[in-house]
Design a protein around this motif. Structure first.
Motif, PDB file in Angstrom:
ATOM      1  N   MET A   1       0.845  -1.182   0.000  1.00  0.00           N
ATOM      2  CA  MET A   1       0.000   0.000   0.000  1.00  0.00           C
ATOM      3  C   MET A   1       0.891   1.245   0.000  1.00  0.00           C
ATOM      4  SD  MET A   1      -3.244   0.912   0.358  1.00  0.00           S
ATOM      5  CE  MET A   1      -4.076   2.432   0.616  1.00  0.00           C
ATOM      6  N   VAL A   2       0.560   2.174  -0.836  1.00  0.00           N
ATOM      7  CA  VAL A   2       1.325   3.411  -0.947  1.00  0.00           C
ATOM      8  C   VAL A   2       0.785   4.424   0.061  1.00  0.00           C
ATOM      9  CG1 VAL A   2       1.915   5.309  -2.479  1.00  0.00           C
ATOM     10  CG2 VAL A   2       1.761   3.008  -3.390  1.00  0.00           C
ATOM     11  N   LYS A   3       1.688   5.040   0.803  1.00  0.00           N
ATOM     12  CA  LYS A   3       1.286   6.042   1.785  1.00  0.00           C
ATOM     13  C   LYS A   3       1.015   7.362   1.062  1.00  0.00           C
ATOM     14  CE  LYS A   3       2.815   8.416   5.910  1.00  0.00           C
ATOM     15  NZ  LYS A   3       3.936   8.718   6.778  1.00  0.00           N
ATOM     16  N   GLN A   4      -0.118   7.954   1.315  1.00  0.00           N
ATOM     17  CA  GLN A   4      -0.482   9.209   0.658  1.00  0.00           C
ATOM     18  C   GLN A   4       0.405  10.332   1.201  1.00  0.00           C
ATOM     19  OE1 GLN A   4      -4.633   9.472   1.603  1.00  0.00           O
ATOM     20  NE2 GLN A   4      -5.228   8.070  -0.014  1.00  0.00           N
ATOM     21  N   ASN A   5       0.936  11.159   0.282  1.00  0.00           N
ATOM     22  CA  ASN A   5       1.818  12.231   0.733  1.00  0.00           C
ATOM     23  C   ASN A   5       1.419  13.611   0.213  1.00  0.00           C
ATOM     24  OD1 ASN A   5       2.589  11.938  -1.916  1.00  0.00           O
ATOM     25  ND2 ASN A   5       4.750  11.712  -1.515  1.00  0.00           N
ATOM     26  N   ILE A   6       0.230  13.737  -0.372  1.00  0.00           N
ATOM     27  CA  ILE A   6      -0.281  15.060  -0.747  1.00  0.00           C
ATOM     28  C   ILE A   6      -1.685  15.204  -0.190  1.00  0.00           C
ATOM     29  CG2 ILE A   6       1.151  15.309  -2.803  1.00  0.00           C
ATOM     30  CD1 ILE A   6      -1.241  14.544  -4.493  1.00  0.00           C
ATOM     31  N   GLY A   7      -2.080  16.433   0.035  1.00  0.00           N
ATOM     32  CA  GLY A   7      -3.375  16.708   0.641  1.00  0.00           C
ATOM     33  C   GLY A   7      -4.518  16.684  -0.357  1.00  0.00           C
ATOM     34  N   VAL A   8      -5.721  16.876   0.173  1.00  0.00           N
ATOM     35  CA  VAL A   8      -6.928  16.826  -0.645  1.00  0.00           C
ATOM     36  C   VAL A   8      -6.953  17.991  -1.633  1.00  0.00           C
ATOM     37  CG1 VAL A   8      -9.445  16.921  -0.577  1.00  0.00           C
ATOM     38  CG2 VAL A   8      -8.201  15.633   1.154  1.00  0.00           C
ATOM     39  N   LYS A  48      -0.340  13.566 -13.861  1.00  0.00           N
ATOM     40  CA  LYS A  48      -0.846  14.455 -12.805  1.00  0.00           C
ATOM     41  C   LYS A  48      -2.231  14.021 -12.346  1.00  0.00           C
ATOM     42  CE  LYS A  48       2.637  16.758 -12.219  1.00  0.00           C
ATOM     43  NZ  LYS A  48       3.337  16.591 -10.964  1.00  0.00           N
ATOM     44  N   VAL A  49      -3.077  13.582 -13.278  1.00  0.00           N
ATOM     45  CA  VAL A  49      -4.398  13.087 -12.889  1.00  0.00           C
ATOM     46  C   VAL A  49      -4.242  11.848 -12.005  1.00  0.00           C
ATOM     47  CG1 VAL A  49      -6.547  12.078 -13.736  1.00  0.00           C
ATOM     48  CG2 VAL A  49      -5.570  14.046 -14.897  1.00  0.00           C
ATOM     49  N   GLY A  50      -3.365  10.947 -12.398  1.00  0.00           N
ATOM     50  CA  GLY A  50      -3.120   9.745 -11.599  1.00  0.00           C
ATOM     51  C   GLY A  50      -2.598  10.070 -10.206  1.00  0.00           C
ATOM     52  N   GLU A  51      -1.674  11.039 -10.124  1.00  0.00           N
ATOM     53  CA  GLU A  51      -1.154  11.452  -8.820  1.00  0.00           C
ATOM     54  C   GLU A  51      -2.270  12.017  -7.951  1.00  0.00           C
ATOM     55  OE1 GLU A  51       1.952  14.248  -9.523  1.00  0.00           O
ATOM     56  OE2 GLU A  51       3.284  12.763 -10.417  1.00  0.00           O
ATOM     57  N   GLY A  52      -3.173  12.772  -8.560  1.00  0.00           N
ATOM     58  CA  GLY A  52      -4.279  13.355  -7.804  1.00  0.00           C
ATOM     59  C   GLY A  52      -5.246  12.306  -7.300  1.00  0.00           C
ATOM     60  N   ARG A  55      -3.268  10.233  -4.721  1.00  0.00           N
ATOM     61  CA  ARG A  55      -2.761  11.145  -3.689  1.00  0.00           C
ATOM     62  C   ARG A  55      -1.343  10.773  -3.257  1.00  0.00           C
ATOM     63  NH1 ARG A  55      -6.813  12.121   1.003  1.00  0.00           N
ATOM     64  NH2 ARG A  55      -5.035  13.340   1.666  1.00  0.00           N
ATOM     65  N   PHE A  56      -0.545  10.380  -4.236  1.00  0.00           N
ATOM     66  CA  PHE A  56       0.860  10.077  -3.998  1.00  0.00           C
ATOM     67  C   PHE A  56       1.677  10.707  -5.120  1.00  0.00           C
ATOM     68  CE2 PHE A  56       4.639   7.496  -4.834  1.00  0.00           C
ATOM     69  CZ  PHE A  56       5.247   7.556  -3.589  1.00  0.00           C
ATOM     70  N   CYS A  57       2.697  11.482  -4.733  1.00  0.00           N
ATOM     71  CA  CYS A  57       3.581  12.116  -5.705  1.00  0.00           C
ATOM     72  C   CYS A  57       4.985  11.557  -5.495  1.00  0.00           C
ATOM     73  CB  CYS A  57       3.586  13.627  -5.538  1.00  0.00           C
ATOM     74  SG  CYS A  57       4.709  14.470  -6.663  1.00  0.00           S
ATOM     75  N   PRO A  58       5.558  10.895  -6.513  1.00  0.00           N
ATOM     76  CA  PRO A  58       6.889  10.320  -6.336  1.00  0.00           C
ATOM     77  C   PRO A  58       7.972  11.371  -6.134  1.00  0.00           C
ATOM     78  CG  PRO A  58       6.032   9.853  -8.543  1.00  0.00           C
ATOM     79  CD  PRO A  58       4.971  10.542  -7.784  1.00  0.00           C
ATOM     80  N   VAL A  59       7.831  12.538  -6.740  1.00  0.00           N
ATOM     81  CA  VAL A  59       8.831  13.596  -6.567  1.00  0.00           C
ATOM     82  C   VAL A  59       8.812  14.099  -5.126  1.00  0.00           C
ATOM     83  CG1 VAL A  59       9.540  15.890  -7.319  1.00  0.00           C
ATOM     84  CG2 VAL A  59       8.709  14.244  -8.999  1.00  0.00           C
ATOM     85  N   THR A  60       7.628  14.308  -4.582  1.00  0.00           N
ATOM     86  CA  THR A  60       7.512  14.727  -3.181  1.00  0.00           C
ATOM     87  C   THR A  60       8.097  13.665  -2.260  1.00  0.00           C
ATOM     88  OG1 THR A  60       5.501  15.939  -3.727  1.00  0.00           O
ATOM     89  CG2 THR A  60       5.884  15.477  -1.413  1.00  0.00           C
ATOM     90  N   TYR A  61       7.849  12.408  -2.560  1.00  0.00           N
ATOM     91  CA  TYR A  61       8.386  11.306  -1.755  1.00  0.00           C
ATOM     92  C   TYR A  61       9.914  11.327  -1.756  1.00  0.00           C
ATOM     93  CZ  TYR A  61       9.507   6.516  -0.408  1.00  0.00           C
ATOM     94  OH  TYR A  61      10.037   5.415   0.207  1.00  0.00           O
ATOM     95  N   LEU A  62      10.508  11.481  -2.949  1.00  0.00           N
ATOM     96  CA  LEU A  62      11.970  11.514  -3.036  1.00  0.00           C
ATOM     97  C   LEU A  62      12.559  12.708  -2.296  1.00  0.00           C
ATOM     98  CD1 LEU A  62      12.499  10.449  -6.752  1.00  0.00           C
ATOM     99  CD2 LEU A  62      12.982   9.121  -4.696  1.00  0.00           C
ATOM    100  N   LEU A  63      11.928  13.869  -2.435  1.00  0.00           N
ATOM    101  CA  LEU A  63      12.438  15.058  -1.745  1.00  0.00           C
ATOM    102  C   LEU A  63      12.321  14.929  -0.232  1.00  0.00           C
ATOM    103  CD1 LEU A  63      11.141  17.909  -4.082  1.00  0.00           C
ATOM    104  CD2 LEU A  63      13.487  17.096  -3.810  1.00  0.00           C
TER     105      LEU A  63
END
Length: 93
Positions: A1-8, A48-52, A55-63
């Motif tokens: 399961m991927v942990k969500q890292n962006i808000g609504v 971007k639609v998929g990330e929304g 609710r997981f952004c790989p760039v945010t995760y890496l940073l």
């Protein structure tokens, strides 16, 4: 399961901008089908639609991982220096 890292709100903005980008790319694709840039716009917008939706952004995760990793390594280095300084001061006393 991927942990969500962006808000609504962030995910809604990504979905909206992604769908807008897909529409823009499709309209340009009808006008100029020989241009490859349209497919790039469509692909990036679909991401971007998929990330929304997920609710997981790989760039945010890496940073975030880079920030926590670099913060821990600097913290450990400072702890080692502090221990060495305290040992030297005890030797001189």
């Amino acid at each position: 399961m991927v942990k969500q890292n962006i808000g609504v709100v962030n995910s809604l903005i990504r979905i909206t901008c992604g769908l807008t980008g897909i529409c823009y790319g499709m309209l340009n694709l009808q006008k100029r089908p020989w241009q490859q840039g349209n497919w790039t716009i469509i692909t990036l917008s679909a991401m971007k639609v998929g990330e929304g939706i997920v609710r997981f952004c790989p760039v945010t995760y890496l940073l975030e991982n880079q920030m926590t990793t670099s913060g821990q390594s600097h913290g450990q280095g400072n702890q080692r220096l502090n221990k060495q300084d305290s040992q030297k001061s005890q030797e001189h006393s």
